[in-house]
Design a protein around this motif. Structure first.
Motif, PDB file in Angstrom:
ATOM      1  N   ALA A 120       0.832  -1.207   0.000  1.00  0.00           N
ATOM      2  CA  ALA A 120       0.000   0.000   0.000  1.00  0.00           C
ATOM      3  C   ALA A 120       0.866   1.257   0.000  1.00  0.00           C
ATOM      4  O   ALA A 120       0.583   2.242  -0.697  1.00  0.00           O
ATOM      5  N   GLU A 121       1.971   1.211   0.795  1.00  0.00           N
ATOM      6  CA  GLU A 121       2.866   2.380   0.842  1.00  0.00           C
ATOM      7  C   GLU A 121       3.577   2.587  -0.490  1.00  0.00           C
ATOM      8  O   GLU A 121       3.742   3.727  -0.961  1.00  0.00           O
ATOM      9  N   ALA A 122       3.997   1.507  -1.122  1.00  0.00           N
ATOM     10  CA  ALA A 122       4.667   1.616  -2.423  1.00  0.00           C
ATOM     11  C   ALA A 122       3.722   2.190  -3.470  1.00  0.00           C
ATOM     12  O   ALA A 122       4.108   3.036  -4.291  1.00  0.00           O
ATOM     13  N   GLU A 123       2.457   1.736  -3.456  1.00  0.00           N
ATOM     14  CA  GLU A 123       1.479   2.265  -4.404  1.00  0.00           C
ATOM     15  C   GLU A 123       1.224   3.745  -4.157  1.00  0.00           C
ATOM     16  O   GLU A 123       1.049   4.534  -5.104  1.00  0.00           O
ATOM     17  N   ARG A 124       1.230   4.138  -2.889  1.00  0.00           N
ATOM     18  CA  ARG A 124       1.036   5.561  -2.557  1.00  0.00           C
ATOM     19  C   ARG A 124       2.178   6.408  -3.117  1.00  0.00           C
ATOM     20  O   ARG A 124       1.960   7.490  -3.660  1.00  0.00           O
ATOM     21  N   VAL A 125       3.412   5.892  -3.007  1.00  0.00           N
ATOM     22  CA  VAL A 125       4.559   6.624  -3.551  1.00  0.00           C
ATOM     23  C   VAL A 125       4.443   6.742  -5.055  1.00  0.00           C
ATOM     24  O   VAL A 125       4.701   7.800  -5.647  1.00  0.00           O
ATOM     25  N   ARG A 126       4.038   5.662  -5.727  1.00  0.00           N
ATOM     26  CA  ARG A 126       3.929   5.690  -7.193  1.00  0.00           C
ATOM     27  C   ARG A 126       2.879   6.716  -7.647  1.00  0.00           C
ATOM     28  O   ARG A 126       3.067   7.430  -8.632  1.00  0.00           O
ATOM     29  N   ARG A 127       1.747   6.788  -6.933  1.00  0.00           N
ATOM     30  CA  ARG A 127       0.743   7.801  -7.282  1.00  0.00           C
ATOM     31  C   ARG A 127       1.292   9.213  -7.055  1.00  0.00           C
ATOM     32  O   ARG A 127       1.042  10.116  -7.834  1.00  0.00           O
ATOM     33  N   TRP A 128       2.027   9.353  -5.985  1.00  0.00           N
ATOM     34  CA  TRP A 128       2.622  10.673  -5.660  1.00  0.00           C
ATOM     35  C   TRP A 128       3.598  11.123  -6.752  1.00  0.00           C
ATOM     36  O   TRP A 128       3.689  12.294  -7.099  1.00  0.00           O
ATOM     37  N   LEU A 129       4.296  10.154  -7.352  1.00  0.00           N
ATOM     38  CA  LEU A 129       5.293  10.476  -8.381  1.00  0.00           C
ATOM     39  C   LEU A 129       4.678  10.847  -9.726  1.00  0.00           C
ATOM     40  O   LEU A 129       5.399  11.242 -10.643  1.00  0.00           O
ATOM     41  N   THR A 130       3.363  10.728  -9.883  1.00  0.00           N
ATOM     42  CA  THR A 130       2.737  11.157 -11.139  1.00  0.00           C
ATOM     43  C   THR A 130       2.764  12.676 -11.288  1.00  0.00           C
ATOM     44  O   THR A 130       2.537  13.195 -12.374  1.00  0.00           O
ATOM     45  N   ASN A 131       3.021  13.372 -10.211  1.00  0.00           N
ATOM     46  CA  ASN A 131       3.135  14.843 -10.256  1.00  0.00           C
ATOM     47  C   ASN A 131       4.580  15.207 -10.610  1.00  0.00           C
ATOM     48  O   ASN A 131       5.514  14.796  -9.917  1.00  0.00           O
ATOM     49  N   PRO A 132       4.817  15.979 -11.698  1.00  0.00           N
ATOM     50  CA  PRO A 132       6.195  16.321 -12.108  1.00  0.00           C
ATOM     51  C   PRO A 132       6.994  16.998 -10.995  1.00  0.00           C
ATOM     52  O   PRO A 132       8.191  16.750 -10.849  1.00  0.00           O
ATOM     53  N   ALA A 133       6.353  17.840 -10.209  1.00  0.00           N
ATOM     54  CA  ALA A 133       7.080  18.511  -9.127  1.00  0.00           C
ATOM     55  C   ALA A 133       7.551  17.502  -8.091  1.00  0.00           C
ATOM     56  O   ALA A 133       8.666  17.597  -7.562  1.00  0.00           O
ATOM     57  N   ASN A 134       6.680  16.508  -7.793  1.00  0.00           N
ATOM     58  CA  ASN A 134       7.079  15.464  -6.853  1.00  0.00           C
ATOM     59  C   ASN A 134       8.202  14.602  -7.421  1.00  0.00           C
ATOM     60  O   ASN A 134       9.095  14.155  -6.699  1.00  0.00           O
ATOM     61  N   GLN A 135       8.157  14.377  -8.737  1.00  0.00           N
ATOM     62  CA  GLN A 135       9.216  13.590  -9.379  1.00  0.00           C
ATOM     63  C   GLN A 135      10.562  14.276  -9.220  1.00  0.00           C
ATOM     64  O   GLN A 135      11.580  13.638  -8.948  1.00  0.00           O
ATOM     65  N   VAL A 184      18.710  16.963 -14.233  1.00  0.00           N
ATOM     66  CA  VAL A 184      18.290  15.626 -14.648  1.00  0.00           C
ATOM     67  C   VAL A 184      18.607  15.466 -16.124  1.00  0.00           C
ATOM     68  O   VAL A 184      18.199  16.291 -16.955  1.00  0.00           O
ATOM     69  N   ALA A 185      19.348  14.427 -16.474  1.00  0.00           N
ATOM     70  CA  ALA A 185      19.842  14.281 -17.834  1.00  0.00           C
ATOM     71  C   ALA A 185      18.721  14.006 -18.818  1.00  0.00           C
ATOM     72  O   ALA A 185      18.721  14.500 -19.928  1.00  0.00           O
ATOM     73  N   GLN A 186      17.729  13.228 -18.444  1.00  0.00           N
ATOM     74  CA  GLN A 186      16.670  12.851 -19.366  1.00  0.00           C
ATOM     75  C   GLN A 186      15.338  13.333 -18.834  1.00  0.00           C
ATOM     76  O   GLN A 186      15.073  13.257 -17.650  1.00  0.00           O
ATOM     77  N   THR A 187      14.513  13.839 -19.736  1.00  0.00           N
ATOM     78  CA  THR A 187      13.183  14.268 -19.331  1.00  0.00           C
ATOM     79  C   THR A 187      12.258  13.081 -19.128  1.00  0.00           C
ATOM     80  O   THR A 187      11.295  13.164 -18.380  1.00  0.00           O
ATOM     81  N   ALA A 188      12.557  11.944 -19.818  1.00  0.00           N
ATOM     82  CA  ALA A 188      11.720  10.760 -19.642  1.00  0.00           C
ATOM     83  C   ALA A 188      11.925  10.205 -18.248  1.00  0.00           C
ATOM     84  O   ALA A 188      13.045  10.187 -17.727  1.00  0.00           O
ATOM     85  N   ARG A 189      10.857   9.758 -17.626  1.00  0.00           N
ATOM     86  CA  ARG A 189      10.916   9.239 -16.264  1.00  0.00           C
ATOM     87  C   ARG A 189      11.521   7.848 -16.273  1.00  0.00           C
ATOM     88  O   ARG A 189      11.121   6.976 -17.024  1.00  0.00           O
ATOM     89  N   ARG A 190      12.584   7.652 -15.451  1.00  0.00           N
ATOM     90  CA  ARG A 190      13.195   6.330 -15.380  1.00  0.00           C
ATOM     91  C   ARG A 190      12.297   5.392 -14.573  1.00  0.00           C
ATOM     92  O   ARG A 190      11.504   5.834 -13.750  1.00  0.00           O
ATOM     93  N   PRO A 191      12.458   4.051 -14.824  1.00  0.00           N
ATOM     94  CA  PRO A 191      11.610   3.089 -14.099  1.00  0.00           C
ATOM     95  C   PRO A 191      11.787   3.238 -12.606  1.00  0.00           C
ATOM     96  O   PRO A 191      12.878   3.521 -12.115  1.00  0.00           O
ATOM     97  N   LEU A 192      10.703   3.076 -11.882  1.00  0.00           N
ATOM     98  CA  LEU A 192      10.766   3.147 -10.431  1.00  0.00           C
ATOM     99  C   LEU A 192      11.555   1.956  -9.892  1.00  0.00           C
ATOM    100  O   LEU A 192      11.477   0.847 -10.429  1.00  0.00           O
ATOM    101  N   PRO A 193      12.357   2.153  -8.858  1.00  0.00           N
ATOM    102  CA  PRO A 193      13.130   1.036  -8.300  1.00  0.00           C
ATOM    103  C   PRO A 193      12.200  -0.014  -7.702  1.00  0.00           C
ATOM    104  O   PRO A 193      11.190   0.319  -7.094  1.00  0.00           O
ATOM    105  N   GLN A 194      12.576  -1.242  -7.914  1.00  0.00           N
ATOM    106  CA  GLN A 194      11.806  -2.346  -7.362  1.00  0.00           C
ATOM    107  C   GLN A 194      12.327  -2.676  -5.966  1.00  0.00           C
ATOM    108  O   GLN A 194      13.521  -2.541  -5.698  1.00  0.00           O
ATOM    109  N   PRO A 195      11.449  -3.008  -5.066  1.00  0.00           N
ATOM    110  CA  PRO A 195      11.884  -3.352  -3.714  1.00  0.00           C
ATOM    111  C   PRO A 195      12.941  -4.447  -3.742  1.00  0.00           C
ATOM    112  O   PRO A 195      12.814  -5.444  -4.462  1.00  0.00           O
ATOM    113  N   VAL A 196      14.024  -4.267  -2.998  1.00  0.00           N
ATOM    114  CA  VAL A 196      15.134  -5.218  -2.955  1.00  0.00           C
ATOM    115  C   VAL A 196      14.913  -6.178  -1.789  1.00  0.00           C
ATOM    116  O   VAL A 196      14.664  -5.736  -0.663  1.00  0.00           O
ATOM    117  N   ARG A 197      15.054  -7.453  -2.032  1.00  0.00           N
ATOM    118  CA  ARG A 197      14.703  -8.449  -1.025  1.00  0.00           C
ATOM    119  C   ARG A 197      15.910  -9.146  -0.411  1.00  0.00           C
ATOM    120  O   ARG A 197      15.760  -9.961   0.485  1.00  0.00           O
TER     121      ARG A 197
END
Length: 345
Positions: free
Chosen positions: A25-40, A82-95
């Protein structure tokens, strides 16, 4: 399509997300938050600080002081673009178990750094919140005309001072006056114009008026528009060709009376006397020109003058007064003295 506003994400949750310890749930909340360019952009800065902390390659032992010093050095350097305007993939949780152990330490360091960044970011002075620099204009022996930052015109009479901000605030236009000034105010209903004169405040939206703040009184005379004169215990509204006086000692505003146009002679240059006593003429000439004028005998107080003047010097006015009333003018140092037989009762 506009991005919907997202609820704030604190630094602790971002640290958990990067360390792979956030819940689904927390990871999904972060991903939604990152849809805002300022948050990114804020997230990218967090990642750069996190990466700096991650350069400590030995999990055991961890030198937290050295890590803090290294990260703080990065913090005070300009942020890399930031070198690229395209958003890089979000990091996956490391186990991996070894990374989780180190991740907690790195997260603690990064969170400490981010806490310092957050405090600095939210407590540093904001230029928009700083008061504008104050400017002051003063006169001595002559009146002066100038323009305020909003385009309003001011005629500052002799021996007067006006203090005003170099840039007016968003909500109002406020200045302070000692002495006398005539204002022709630029109309702006969204930003009321205020003149502070002692305990009195004059408030307008766009009009022309005169304020005289000397001694124990403040006198306001309105030529056009509407003006509100406020005192601690009273307030009145003046309309065109009205004037009123506030007395500080009694803390009262006297009833409005018709405007005496001669009061504005320093600005208009015009004087008009209709069967006016010579004592009143002399008093007004002294106010307008700052010239010491005296009557040789009290009998001259009863003389009456009817005459008009337009931008004439004090000496030219006195010459006409003397000729009209069969008087003479002589100098006594810096003073002018009117002499004659008097005009009787």
């Amino acid at each position: 399509m506009a991005t919907e506003p997202q609820s704030p994400i604190d630094d602790a949750l971002l640290g958990k997300f990067l360390a792979g310890e956030a819940s689904a749930a927390e990871a999904e909340r972060v991903r939604r938050w990152l849809t805002n360019p300022a948050n990114q952009r804020e997230y990218d800065r967090f990642v750069r600080i996190w990466t700096a902390a991650a350069q400590l390659t030995q999990p055991e032992p961890v030198n937290t002081e050295a890590a803090w010093q290294r990260v703080r050095t990065h913090m005070h350097q300009p942020a890399s673009p930031v070198a690229q305007t395209a958003r890089r993939p979000l990091p996956q949780p490391v186990r991996q178990t070894s990374w989780r152990s180190y991740g907690r330490v790195a997260a603690m360091l990064a969170l400490a750094v981010l806490a310092g960044v957050s405090v600095w970011r939210y407590t540093r002075p904001n230029p928009a919140d700083q008061p504008a620099a104050l400017l002051s204009v003063a006169t001595t022996s002559a009146a002066r005309q100038f323009t305020l930052p909003d385009g309003s015109t001011v005629w500052l009479n002799r021996n007067s001072r006006l203090t005003y901000p170099a840039t007016f605030a968003d909500s109002s236009r406020t200045i302070s006056l000692t002495g006398e000034a005539f204002f022709d105010v630029t109309h702006d209903p969204a930003h009321p114009f205020r003149v502070r004169a002692g305990n009195a405040v004059v408030r307008v939206l766009g009009t022309s008026f005169n304020v005289r703040s000397l001694g124990d009184s403040v006198q306001v005379a309105v030529r056009t528009g509407r003006v509100q004169l406020s005192a601690p215990r009273q307030a009145i509204v003046l309309t065109p060709n009205q004037q009123a006086t506030y007395q500080r000692a009694a803390d009262t505003i006297r009833r409005p009376v018709p405007l005496d146009a001669n009061r504005l002679a320093y600005q208009t240059g015009r004087l008009s006397f209709v069967n006016t006593s010579l004592a009143e003429v002399v008093r007004l000439l002294h106010d307008v020109y700052g010239t010491d004028i005296r009557l040789d005998t009290p009998a001259l107080n009863n003389c009456r003058l009817t005459a008009d003047f337009n931008r004439e010097s004090a000496d030219a006015v006195l010459a006409v007064v003397a000729e009209t009333l069969s008087l003479t003018v002589r100098r006594d140092g810096d003073a002018r003295v009117l002499s004659g037989a008097g005009c009787g009762q």
